[in-house]
Design an enzyme around this catalytic site. Structure first.
Site, short mmCIF file in Angstrom:
data_model
loop_
_atom_site.label_atom_id
_atom_site.label_comp_id
_atom_site.label_asym_id
_atom_site.label_seq_id
_atom_site.Cartn_x
_atom_site.Cartn_y
_atom_site.Cartn_z
N ASP A 30 -6.58 -55.46 16.79
CA ASP A 30 -6.85 -55.27 15.36
C ASP A 30 -6.74 -56.59 14.62
O ASP A 30 -6.19 -57.56 15.13
CB ASP A 30 -5.74 -54.40 14.75
CG ASP A 30 -5.81 -52.98 15.20
OD1 ASP A 30 -6.83 -52.59 15.75
OD2 ASP A 30 -4.82 -52.28 14.98
N MET A 88 -0.44 -48.65 3.39
CA MET A 88 -1.82 -48.69 2.86
C MET A 88 -1.87 -48.21 1.41
O MET A 88 -2.82 -47.53 1.02
CB MET A 88 -2.75 -47.81 3.72
CG MET A 88 -2.89 -48.30 5.15
SD MET A 88 -3.77 -47.12 6.20
CE MET A 88 -2.47 -45.97 6.60
N LYS A 140 -11.31 -54.38 11.09
CA LYS A 140 -12.20 -53.85 10.05
C LYS A 140 -12.67 -55.02 9.21
O LYS A 140 -11.88 -55.81 8.73
CB LYS A 140 -11.46 -52.85 9.16
CG LYS A 140 -11.14 -51.58 9.88
CD LYS A 140 -10.73 -50.50 8.88
CE LYS A 140 -10.24 -49.28 9.61
NZ LYS A 140 -8.84 -49.43 10.03
N PRO A 164 5.17 -56.27 13.63
CA PRO A 164 4.66 -56.60 12.31
C PRO A 164 4.08 -58.01 12.18
O PRO A 164 3.53 -58.34 11.14
CB PRO A 164 5.90 -56.46 11.42
CG PRO A 164 7.04 -56.75 12.34
CD PRO A 164 6.65 -56.23 13.68
N THR A 186 7.50 -50.92 13.78
CA THR A 186 6.58 -50.60 12.69
C THR A 186 6.95 -51.41 11.44
O THR A 186 8.09 -51.82 11.26
CB THR A 186 6.58 -49.08 12.44
OG1 THR A 186 5.50 -48.77 11.55
CG2 THR A 186 7.87 -48.57 11.83
N ALA A 187 5.94 -51.66 10.60
CA ALA A 187 6.11 -52.57 9.46
C ALA A 187 7.30 -52.18 8.58
O ALA A 187 8.01 -53.07 8.08
CB ALA A 187 4.83 -52.59 8.62
N1 SAH Z 1 0.58 -49.30 12.95
C1 SAH Z 1 1.02 -50.11 11.82
C2 SAH Z 1 0.47 -49.61 10.52
C3 SAH Z 1 -1.03 -49.70 10.41
S1 SAH Z 1 -1.64 -49.11 8.85
C4 SAH Z 1 2.56 -50.17 11.82
O1 SAH Z 1 3.19 -49.41 12.56
O2 SAH Z 1 3.11 -50.98 11.09
C5 SAH Z 1 -1.86 -50.63 7.98
C6 SAH Z 1 -0.82 -50.76 6.90
O3 SAH Z 1 0.44 -51.08 7.49
C7 SAH Z 1 -1.07 -51.86 5.91
O4 SAH Z 1 -1.96 -51.44 4.89
C8 SAH Z 1 0.33 -52.08 5.35
O5 SAH Z 1 0.67 -51.07 4.45
C9 SAH Z 1 1.18 -51.88 6.60
N2 SAH Z 1 1.53 -53.14 7.29
C10 SAH Z 1 1.19 -53.50 8.53
N3 SAH Z 1 1.72 -54.70 8.85
C11 SAH Z 1 2.42 -55.10 7.77
C12 SAH Z 1 3.22 -56.24 7.47
N4 SAH Z 1 3.40 -57.23 8.35
N5 SAH Z 1 3.80 -56.29 6.24
C13 SAH Z 1 3.65 -55.30 5.35
N6 SAH Z 1 2.91 -54.20 5.59
C14 SAH Z 1 2.31 -54.10 6.77
#
Ligand code: SAH
Length: 281
Positions: A60, A196, A82, A37, A143-144
């Site tokens: 990314d 998202m 993006k 994250p 994951t986040a």
């Molecule tokens: N593959 C990533 C998700 C990508 S989709 C994962 O596993 O975390 C992108 C979305 O992930 C963002 O719009 C947000 O909702 C979330 N996200 C990613 N990093 C984040 C972070 N550090 N804090 C909060 N939300 C996060």
């Protein structure tokens, strides 16, 4: 009788296997790596090793600079973030790029925020490599949602109040709700984590309440989870939209009874750098 184990490859052969990518192989490999994250301490050891042997890193916008800095200085870094105004890479361009670099004999690290297989389009890149006959390995990442729950002290599952956790996408046209099974998500005693979902928070809240989820259900929004600029807002399902308006993202919306344990704040309380006694930093 000899004590040497026969299964062990002779030294010369092992050296070839361990050699740096471009020098040792005619066909390179693609590594789909989860960068976690943001906090570099949340990287896995395997992700770190993959980064350290990278010839090229395709990343990314969500990948933090601290993590990118762990790749060798000589490694080529390519951002496929993006962008709103300038050209951004289409998924099939990224797929072709990964395959082309691997065919040049390079070790290609495709570095993604969080986990490559959680809303990360890693599956499409893996398929492209498979179709091209390019060796591809997946390294999972934190994951986040896991980082957000940890920082806030809010468990995603909790005895008695969260028997399930579901990760959903909130991605839809601004103001609209995504096509999800709202009746299932509206049942009590489960945590729904929306990725998202910032720009569609109002519609998501409305759909959950219309399907029967109590507006007083605890909710949490975590922006920039695990980063130094992390912000956490503790609210309720009915307050979700108003709270989301104050943030710009990346952020997660988390709804469920167990979010009652969450602490609000602007510091990443749960992800302070680890100080291990006797280990120099
Ligand atoms: N593959 C990533 C998700 C990508 S989709 C994962 O596993 O975390 C992108 C979305 O992930 C963002 O719009 C947000 O909702 C979330 N996200 C990613 N990093 C984040 C972070 N550090 N804090 C909060 N939300 C996060």
């Amino acid at each position: 009788m000899t004590t040497q184990r026969s299964s062990r490859p002779p030294r010369a052969r092992r050296l070839v296997v361990l050699g740096r990518g471009a020098a040792a192989r005619s066909q390179g490999r693609v590594w789909l790596v989860g960068a976690g994250p943001g906090d570099p301490e949340l990287l896995t050891l395997k992700a770190l090793k993959a980064l350290q042997m990278a010839d090229v890193v395709v990343h990314d916008g969500l990948v933090s600079d601290e993590v990118l800095d762990l790749a060798p200085a000589a490694a080529r870094r390519i951002s496929v973030a993006k962008r709103k105004s300038r050209h951004s890479y289409a998924q099939d361009e990224i797929n072709r790029m990964l395959v082309a670099f691997a065919r040049e004999g390079l070790e290609v690290v495709r570095l993604k925020g969080g986990d490559p297989f959680v809303f990360g389009r890693g599956g499409e890149e893996l398929e492209a490599c498979r179709e091209a006959g390019v060796e591809c390995h997946v390294v999972p990442g934190v994951t986040a949602a896991l980082a957000a729950g940890a920082s806030a002290g809010a468990p995603l599952t909790h005895r008695g109040s969260a028997q399930a956790v579901t990760f959903v996408t909130g991605h839809a046209a601004v103001g609209e709700a995504p096509d999800l099974d709202w009746a299932a998500l509206a049942r009590a005693n489960q945590t729904v984590v929306i990725y998202m979902g910032l720009s569609t928070a109002a519609a998501i809240g409305d759909r959950l309440m219309a399907a029967g989820r109590d507006g007083a259900t605890p909710a949490l929004i975590v922006e920039n989870a695990s980063r130094s600029d992390e912000r956490r807002i503790v609210t309720t399902l009915s307050g979700l939209a108003g709270a989301a308006e104050t943030l710009a993202g990346p952020a997660l919306l988390m709804v469920g009874e167990a979010m009652a344990l969450a602490t609000a704040g602007s510091s990443p309380a749960g992800v302070q750098p680890l100080k291990v006694q006797g280990v120099s930093q």
